[in-house]
Design an enzyme around this catalytic site. Structure first.
Site, mmCIF file in Angstrom:
data_model
loop_
_atom_site.group_PDB
_atom_site.id
_atom_site.type_symbol
_atom_site.label_atom_id
_atom_site.label_comp_id
_atom_site.label_asym_id
_atom_site.label_seq_id
_atom_site.Cartn_x
_atom_site.Cartn_y
_atom_site.Cartn_z
ATOM 1 N N SER A 136 0.833 -1.194 0.000
ATOM 2 C CA SER A 136 0.000 0.000 0.000
ATOM 3 C C SER A 136 0.874 1.254 0.000
ATOM 4 O O SER A 136 2.002 1.231 -0.492
ATOM 5 C CB SER A 136 -0.946 -0.045 1.210
ATOM 6 O OG SER A 136 -0.198 -0.080 2.411
ATOM 7 N N SER A 137 0.388 2.338 0.574
ATOM 8 C CA SER A 137 1.129 3.603 0.502
ATOM 9 C C SER A 137 2.464 3.561 1.237
ATOM 10 O O SER A 137 3.374 4.309 0.884
ATOM 11 C CB SER A 137 0.278 4.746 1.059
ATOM 12 O OG SER A 137 -0.071 4.497 2.407
#
Length: 188
Positions: A14-15
């Protein structure tokens, strides 16, 4: 022109992964340390959870690709562990589903080749004091200090792993290390 085949290290998540190349983050640190030894590839998707990762796994890592990664570093869980929204509008994934998703991701990636290895990163600790110390202003993404710690821990895990072939940067050949460029004197 393409040089000798180098190992491929894929950062998938993810981020925390997507932003790992910003401002000297842990992904940038790995890419710098492995320069001329391995290709570090970023596959980070901000806001994603393990359910979404499972849906695109075969697209991100096609089994018929002529080059399979030597190492995949996986991080999902921060978004999965968000509080559930009453109308299902959050990236929350129930713990039992998250565990199964991560198991399936690991099995799939390990099945890409006999030499593909996986490192799973766990979610950061949920401690108000540690969150303030280890995250940027947004309270979610790693600070420079936390990023350095993570890069060091990844390198430690790689160096201690009993993988064959070894993926520790000190054991890998440097691309074109035997090519010397003679220094030409300046003439007027």
């Amino acid at each position: 022109m393409v040089g000798p085949k180098r190992p491929v290290i894929v950062l998938f998540g993810s981020s925390i992964v997507q932003y790992s190349f910003r401002n000297g983050g842990w992904g940038a640190t790995l890419a710098d340390l492995y320069s001329r030894q391995a290709d570090v590839v970023l596959r980070g998707y901000g806001g994603w959870n393990s359910r979404q990762a499972l849906q695109v796994l075969t697209t991100v890592f096609p089994k018929d690709s002529p080059v399979q990664p030597s190492l995949v570093i996986v991080y999902f869980g921060g978004n999965d562990s968000c509080k559930p929204h009453p109308y299902g509008l959050s990236p929350h994934v129930p713990l039992s589903e998250y565990k199964e998703n991560m198991r399936q991701i690991g099995l799939y990636i390990r099945g890409l080749s006999e030499t593909t290895r996986v490192i799973f990163l766990s979610c950061p600790p949920v401690s108000e004091k540690m969150l303030v110390e280890s995250t940027r202003e947004d309270g979610i993404h790693f600070s420079a200090v936390a990023s350095d710690i993570l890069a060091a821990e990844i390198l430690k895990a790689i160096s201690e792993a009993k993988w064959e072939p070894s993926l520790y940067l000190g054991n890998l050949q440097t691309e074109f290390q035997d090519v010397m460029y003679p220094i030409q004197p300046l003439t007027q």
